[in-house]
Write an enzyme that holds these catalytic residues in place. Structure first.
Site, PDB file in Angstrom:
ATOM      1  N   GLU A   1      96.834  44.079  28.424  1.00  0.00           N
ATOM      2  CA  GLU A   1      95.736  44.961  29.020  1.00  0.00           C
ATOM      3  C   GLU A   1      94.185  44.512  28.323  1.00  0.00           C
ATOM      4  O   GLU A   1      93.171  44.507  29.318  1.00  0.00           O
ATOM      5  CB  GLU A   1      95.816  46.510  28.559  1.00  0.00           C
TER       6      GLU A   1
ATOM      7  N   TYR B   1      90.753  53.572  29.864  1.00  0.00           N
ATOM      8  CA  TYR B   1      91.843  52.667  30.702  1.00  0.00           C
ATOM      9  C   TYR B   1      92.735  52.214  30.073  1.00  0.00           C
ATOM     10  O   TYR B   1      93.987  52.251  30.133  1.00  0.00           O
ATOM     11  CB  TYR B   1      90.977  51.593  31.457  1.00  0.00           C
TER      12      TYR B   1
ATOM     13  N   ASP C   1      91.725  51.726  37.037  1.00  0.00           N
ATOM     14  CA  ASP C   1      90.997  50.320  36.630  1.00  0.00           C
ATOM     15  C   ASP C   1      89.863  50.291  37.883  1.00  0.00           C
ATOM     16  O   ASP C   1      89.959  51.076  38.754  1.00  0.00           O
ATOM     17  CB  ASP C   1      91.798  49.239  36.463  1.00  0.00           C
TER      18      ASP C   1
END
Length: 260
Positions: A39, A116, A134
DNA sequence: CTCCAGTGGG
DNA sequence: CCCACGGGAG
Protein backbone atom coordinates in the site's frame (compact mmCIF):
# COMPACT_ATOMS: atom_id res chain seq x y z
CA UNK A 1 -27.64 -3.05 -0.71
CA UNK A 2 -28.13 0.61 0.08
CA UNK A 3 -28.31 3.28 -2.58
CA UNK A 4 -28.08 2.40 -6.23
CA UNK A 5 -25.38 -0.25 -6.07
CA UNK A 6 -27.77 -3.14 -6.30
CA UNK A 7 -27.15 -6.79 -5.53
CA UNK A 8 -27.00 -7.50 -9.24
CA UNK A 9 -24.52 -4.65 -9.59
CA UNK A 10 -22.28 -6.20 -6.98
CA UNK A 11 -22.71 -9.61 -8.57
CA UNK A 12 -21.62 -8.30 -11.94
CA UNK A 13 -18.75 -6.46 -10.36
CA UNK A 14 -17.47 -9.57 -8.63
CA UNK A 15 -18.03 -11.64 -11.75
CA UNK A 16 -15.96 -9.17 -13.73
CA UNK A 17 -13.33 -9.19 -11.03
CA UNK A 18 -12.98 -12.97 -11.15
CA UNK A 19 -12.65 -12.85 -14.92
CA UNK A 20 -10.27 -9.90 -14.98
CA UNK A 21 -7.49 -12.25 -13.99
CA UNK A 22 -4.99 -9.79 -12.62
CA UNK A 23 -3.34 -11.60 -9.73
CA UNK A 24 -1.52 -9.08 -7.63
CA UNK A 25 0.86 -10.69 -5.16
CA UNK A 26 -0.48 -8.85 -2.13
CA UNK A 27 -4.09 -9.57 -2.98
CA UNK A 28 -4.41 -12.78 -1.02
CA UNK A 29 -1.97 -12.29 1.82
CA UNK A 30 -3.23 -11.65 5.31
CA UNK A 31 0.20 -10.49 6.43
CA UNK A 32 -0.21 -6.94 7.65
CA UNK A 33 3.41 -6.05 6.97
CA UNK A 34 3.19 -7.21 3.37
CA UNK A 35 -0.02 -5.35 2.79
CA UNK A 36 1.53 -2.25 4.36
CA UNK A 37 4.54 -2.47 2.05
CA UNK A 38 2.32 -2.82 -1.00
CA UNK A 39 0.00 0.00 0.00
CA UNK A 40 2.77 2.45 0.79
CA UNK A 41 4.56 1.62 -2.44
CA UNK A 42 1.28 2.20 -4.27
CA UNK A 43 0.46 5.51 -2.61
CA UNK A 44 1.56 7.60 -5.57
CA UNK A 45 2.91 5.04 -7.99
CA UNK A 46 1.10 2.97 -10.63
CA UNK A 47 0.55 -0.74 -9.99
CA UNK A 48 2.65 -1.93 -12.92
CA UNK A 49 5.60 0.03 -11.70
CA UNK A 50 5.32 -1.31 -8.16
CA UNK A 51 5.17 -5.02 -9.02
CA UNK A 52 8.90 -5.73 -9.44
CA UNK A 53 9.81 -3.48 -6.52
CA UNK A 54 7.38 -5.25 -4.24
CA UNK A 55 8.74 -8.67 -5.14
CA UNK A 56 12.29 -7.54 -4.54
CA UNK A 57 11.33 -5.81 -1.31
CA UNK A 58 9.62 -8.81 0.25
CA UNK A 59 12.50 -11.05 -0.73
CA UNK A 60 15.00 -8.69 0.84
CA UNK A 61 12.99 -7.61 3.89
CA UNK A 62 10.30 -10.27 4.45
CA UNK A 63 9.26 -8.98 7.86
CA UNK A 64 8.94 -5.74 9.78
CA UNK A 65 11.86 -6.92 11.91
CA UNK A 66 14.07 -7.28 8.86
CA UNK A 67 13.14 -3.86 7.50
CA UNK A 68 13.50 -2.18 10.88
CA UNK A 69 17.02 -3.52 11.20
CA UNK A 70 18.13 -2.20 7.81
CA UNK A 71 19.95 1.12 7.50
CA UNK A 72 17.70 3.83 6.08
CA UNK A 73 20.29 4.55 3.39
CA UNK A 74 19.88 1.03 2.00
CA UNK A 75 16.12 1.28 2.18
CA UNK A 76 16.19 4.53 0.22
CA UNK A 77 18.55 3.02 -2.34
CA UNK A 78 16.12 0.15 -2.89
CA UNK A 79 13.36 2.72 -3.27
CA UNK A 80 15.01 4.49 -6.21
CA UNK A 81 12.44 4.81 -8.96
CA UNK A 82 9.37 4.56 -6.71
CA UNK A 83 9.01 8.30 -6.16
CA UNK A 84 8.62 10.27 -2.94
CA UNK A 85 11.41 8.97 -0.71
CA UNK A 86 9.60 10.15 2.40
CA UNK A 87 7.25 7.23 1.84
CA UNK A 88 10.18 4.84 2.20
CA UNK A 89 11.41 6.69 5.26
CA UNK A 90 7.95 6.51 6.81
CA UNK A 91 7.67 2.80 6.00
CA UNK A 92 11.02 2.23 7.66
CA UNK A 93 9.95 4.19 10.74
CA UNK A 94 6.64 2.35 10.81
CA UNK A 95 8.47 -0.99 10.81
CA UNK A 96 10.60 0.17 13.73
CA UNK A 97 7.52 1.30 15.63
CA UNK A 98 5.82 -2.05 14.99
CA UNK A 99 8.86 -3.98 16.19
CA UNK A 100 9.21 -1.96 19.37
CA UNK A 101 5.57 -1.31 20.28
CA UNK A 102 3.51 -3.71 18.17
CA UNK A 103 0.74 -2.63 15.78
CA UNK A 104 -1.06 0.38 17.22
CA UNK A 105 -4.76 0.41 18.02
CA UNK A 106 -5.22 3.23 15.54
CA UNK A 107 -3.31 2.29 12.40
CA UNK A 108 -3.09 5.95 11.39
CA UNK A 109 -0.71 6.40 14.31
CA UNK A 110 1.90 4.76 12.10
CA UNK A 111 3.97 7.27 10.13
CA UNK A 112 2.86 7.45 6.50
CA UNK A 113 -0.42 5.67 7.22
CA UNK A 114 -3.44 7.86 6.54
CA UNK A 115 -7.13 7.12 6.12
CA UNK A 116 -6.69 5.22 2.87
CA UNK A 117 -3.84 2.96 3.95
CA UNK A 118 -5.46 2.25 7.33
CA UNK A 119 -8.65 1.19 5.57
CA UNK A 120 -6.68 -0.94 3.13
CA UNK A 121 -4.94 -2.75 5.98
CA UNK A 122 -8.23 -3.45 7.71
CA UNK A 123 -9.84 -4.56 4.46
CA UNK A 124 -7.10 -6.64 2.86
CA UNK A 125 -5.05 -7.86 5.81
CA UNK A 126 -7.71 -8.12 8.51
CA UNK A 127 -10.62 -9.04 6.27
CA UNK A 128 -12.91 -6.35 7.65
CA UNK A 129 -15.79 -5.02 5.55
CA UNK A 130 -14.18 -1.63 5.07
CA UNK A 131 -13.97 0.05 1.70
CA UNK A 132 -10.65 1.79 1.06
CA UNK A 133 -11.35 4.84 -1.05
CA UNK A 134 -8.45 5.64 -3.32
CA UNK A 135 -8.40 7.92 -6.31
CA UNK A 136 -9.89 5.18 -8.52
CA UNK A 137 -12.75 4.33 -6.20
CA UNK A 138 -13.41 8.01 -5.59
CA UNK A 139 -13.80 8.49 -9.32
CA UNK A 140 -16.26 5.60 -9.63
CA UNK A 141 -18.32 6.87 -6.73
CA UNK A 142 -18.36 10.42 -8.09
CA UNK A 143 -19.64 9.18 -11.42
CA UNK A 144 -22.08 6.60 -10.21
CA UNK A 145 -23.39 8.38 -7.15
CA UNK A 146 -23.45 12.12 -7.95
CA UNK A 147 -25.74 12.60 -4.97
CA UNK A 148 -23.26 10.96 -2.67
CA UNK A 149 -21.98 7.53 -1.74
CA UNK A 150 -24.71 5.53 0.03
CA UNK A 151 -22.19 3.61 2.12
CA UNK A 152 -20.29 0.35 2.08
CA UNK A 153 -22.49 -2.46 0.82
CA UNK A 154 -23.71 -4.83 3.51
CA UNK A 155 -21.41 -7.79 3.84
CA UNK A 156 -18.90 -6.43 1.37
CA UNK A 157 -15.58 -8.19 1.84
CA UNK A 158 -12.17 -7.39 0.47
CA UNK A 159 -13.19 -8.54 -2.99
CA UNK A 160 -15.59 -5.63 -3.44
CA UNK A 161 -12.89 -3.14 -2.51
CA UNK A 162 -10.34 -4.86 -4.70
CA UNK A 163 -12.78 -5.12 -7.58
CA UNK A 164 -13.70 -1.45 -7.39
CA UNK A 165 -10.05 -0.41 -7.38
CA UNK A 166 -9.28 -2.58 -10.38
CA UNK A 167 -12.39 -1.37 -12.16
CA UNK A 168 -11.39 2.24 -11.63
CA UNK A 169 -7.86 1.55 -12.75
CA UNK A 170 -8.73 -0.49 -15.83
CA UNK A 171 -12.24 0.54 -16.93
CA UNK A 172 -13.59 3.62 -15.20
CA UNK A 173 -10.49 5.61 -16.08
CA UNK A 174 -10.17 9.36 -15.85
CA UNK A 175 -9.60 10.08 -19.51
CA UNK A 176 -11.26 7.45 -21.69
CA UNK A 177 -13.61 5.33 -19.60
CA UNK A 178 -14.71 2.10 -21.27
CA UNK A 179 -18.37 2.42 -20.32
CA UNK A 180 -19.72 0.66 -23.38
CA UNK A 181 -16.97 -1.92 -23.59
CA UNK A 182 -18.15 -4.20 -20.86
CA UNK A 183 -18.22 -2.12 -17.71
CA UNK A 184 -19.97 -4.35 -15.16
CA UNK A 185 -21.48 -1.30 -13.46
CA UNK A 186 -22.75 0.35 -16.64
CA UNK A 187 -26.34 -0.39 -15.68
CA UNK A 188 -27.55 2.27 -13.28
CA UNK A 189 -24.55 4.55 -13.78
CA UNK A 190 -25.99 8.06 -13.79
CA UNK A 191 -22.97 9.73 -15.37
CA UNK A 192 -22.92 7.22 -18.21
CA UNK A 193 -26.68 7.59 -18.73
CA UNK A 194 -26.23 11.33 -19.04
CA UNK A 195 -23.16 10.95 -21.22
CA UNK A 196 -21.09 13.08 -18.90
CA UNK A 197 -18.69 10.46 -17.55
CA UNK A 198 -15.57 12.31 -18.62
CA UNK A 199 -16.87 15.50 -17.05
CA UNK A 200 -17.68 13.91 -13.73
CA UNK A 201 -14.08 13.40 -12.81
CA UNK A 202 -12.51 14.68 -9.63
CA UNK A 203 -10.04 17.34 -10.68
CA UNK A 204 -6.49 17.30 -9.45
CA UNK A 205 -4.53 20.44 -9.04
CA UNK A 206 -2.01 21.07 -11.77
CA UNK A 207 1.58 20.38 -10.87
CA UNK A 208 4.37 22.81 -11.47
CA UNK A 209 7.04 22.16 -14.02
CA UNK A 210 9.35 19.33 -12.95
CA UNK A 211 12.37 20.40 -14.99
CA UNK A 212 14.63 22.51 -12.84
CA UNK A 213 12.37 22.24 -9.79
CA UNK A 214 13.60 21.74 -6.24
CA UNK A 215 11.87 18.42 -6.42
CA UNK A 216 14.04 17.33 -9.31
CA UNK A 217 17.19 18.63 -7.67
CA UNK A 218 16.40 16.77 -4.47
CA UNK A 219 15.87 13.62 -6.52
CA UNK A 220 19.18 14.05 -8.30
CA UNK A 221 21.07 14.60 -5.07
CA UNK A 222 19.43 11.70 -3.23
CA UNK A 223 20.07 9.41 -6.20
CA UNK A 224 23.72 10.35 -5.99
CA UNK A 225 23.88 9.45 -2.32
CA UNK A 226 21.94 6.24 -2.90
CA UNK A 227 24.38 5.10 -5.58
CA UNK A 228 27.37 5.52 -3.31
CA UNK A 229 28.35 9.09 -3.94
CA UNK A 230 29.05 11.69 -1.27
CA UNK A 231 28.04 14.90 -3.01
CA UNK A 232 29.11 18.23 -1.60
CA UNK A 233 26.40 20.33 -0.01
CA UNK A 234 27.68 23.23 -2.03
CA UNK A 235 26.66 21.38 -5.19
CA UNK A 236 23.05 22.36 -4.45
CA UNK A 237 22.78 23.72 -0.95
CA UNK A 238 19.05 24.34 -1.07
CA UNK A 239 18.27 20.77 -2.09
CA UNK A 240 20.86 19.40 0.33
CA UNK A 241 19.46 21.27 3.32
CA UNK A 242 15.97 20.21 2.34
CA UNK A 243 16.98 16.55 2.29
CA UNK A 244 18.78 16.86 5.62
CA UNK A 245 15.74 18.56 7.14
CA UNK A 246 13.56 15.69 5.93
CA UNK A 247 15.84 13.09 7.49
CA UNK A 248 16.75 11.53 4.16
CA UNK A 249 20.50 12.14 4.18
CA UNK A 250 23.13 12.77 6.80
CA UNK A 251 25.51 15.68 6.60
CA UNK A 252 29.15 15.26 7.67
CA UNK A 253 31.16 18.39 7.21
CA UNK A 254 30.29 19.71 3.79
CA UNK A 255 29.27 16.37 2.31
CA UNK A 256 26.12 14.24 2.25
CA UNK A 257 26.06 10.61 3.35
CA UNK A 258 23.45 7.87 3.57
CA UNK A 259 21.80 7.46 6.95
CA UNK A 260 22.94 4.43 8.93
C1' DC B 1 1.18 17.24 -21.10
C1' DT B 2 -1.29 14.34 -17.62
C1' DC B 3 -1.63 10.58 -14.70
C1' DC B 4 -0.45 7.74 -10.69
C1' DA B 5 -3.83 2.19 -4.56
C1' DG B 6 -1.95 9.62 -0.51
C1' DT B 7 0.09 11.82 3.44
C1' DG B 8 1.74 15.30 6.54
C1' DG B 9 2.89 19.88 7.50
C1' DG B 10 1.92 24.83 7.54
C1' DC C 1 -8.00 24.00 3.55
C1' DC C 2 -3.76 24.28 0.66
C1' DC C 3 0.41 22.77 -0.75
C1' DA C 4 4.81 20.00 -1.71
C1' DC C 5 6.46 15.86 -2.68
C1' DG C 6 9.61 11.86 -7.66
C1' DG C 7 9.83 10.42 -11.80
C1' DG C 8 8.50 6.94 -15.37
C1' DA C 9 5.00 6.05 -18.77
C1' DG C 10 1.11 6.88 -22.12
Amino acid sequence: MPGSLTDTGVSRLLEWFEASGADLPWRHTRDRYRVLVAEVQLQATPVDRVLPYYANWIERWPTAEALAAAPLGEVLAAWQGLGYPRRARNLHRAAQAIVSDGWPERLTDLPGVGPYTAAALRCFADGEAVLPIDTNVERILARRFPEGWPGTPEGAGWEVGQALMDLGRLWCTARAPRCERGCPLRGGCLAADEGVVAEVTPKRRPQGRYEGSLRQRRGTLLASVSSGGTPAVEEDSEAAESLVRDGLVFQVGDRLHPIA
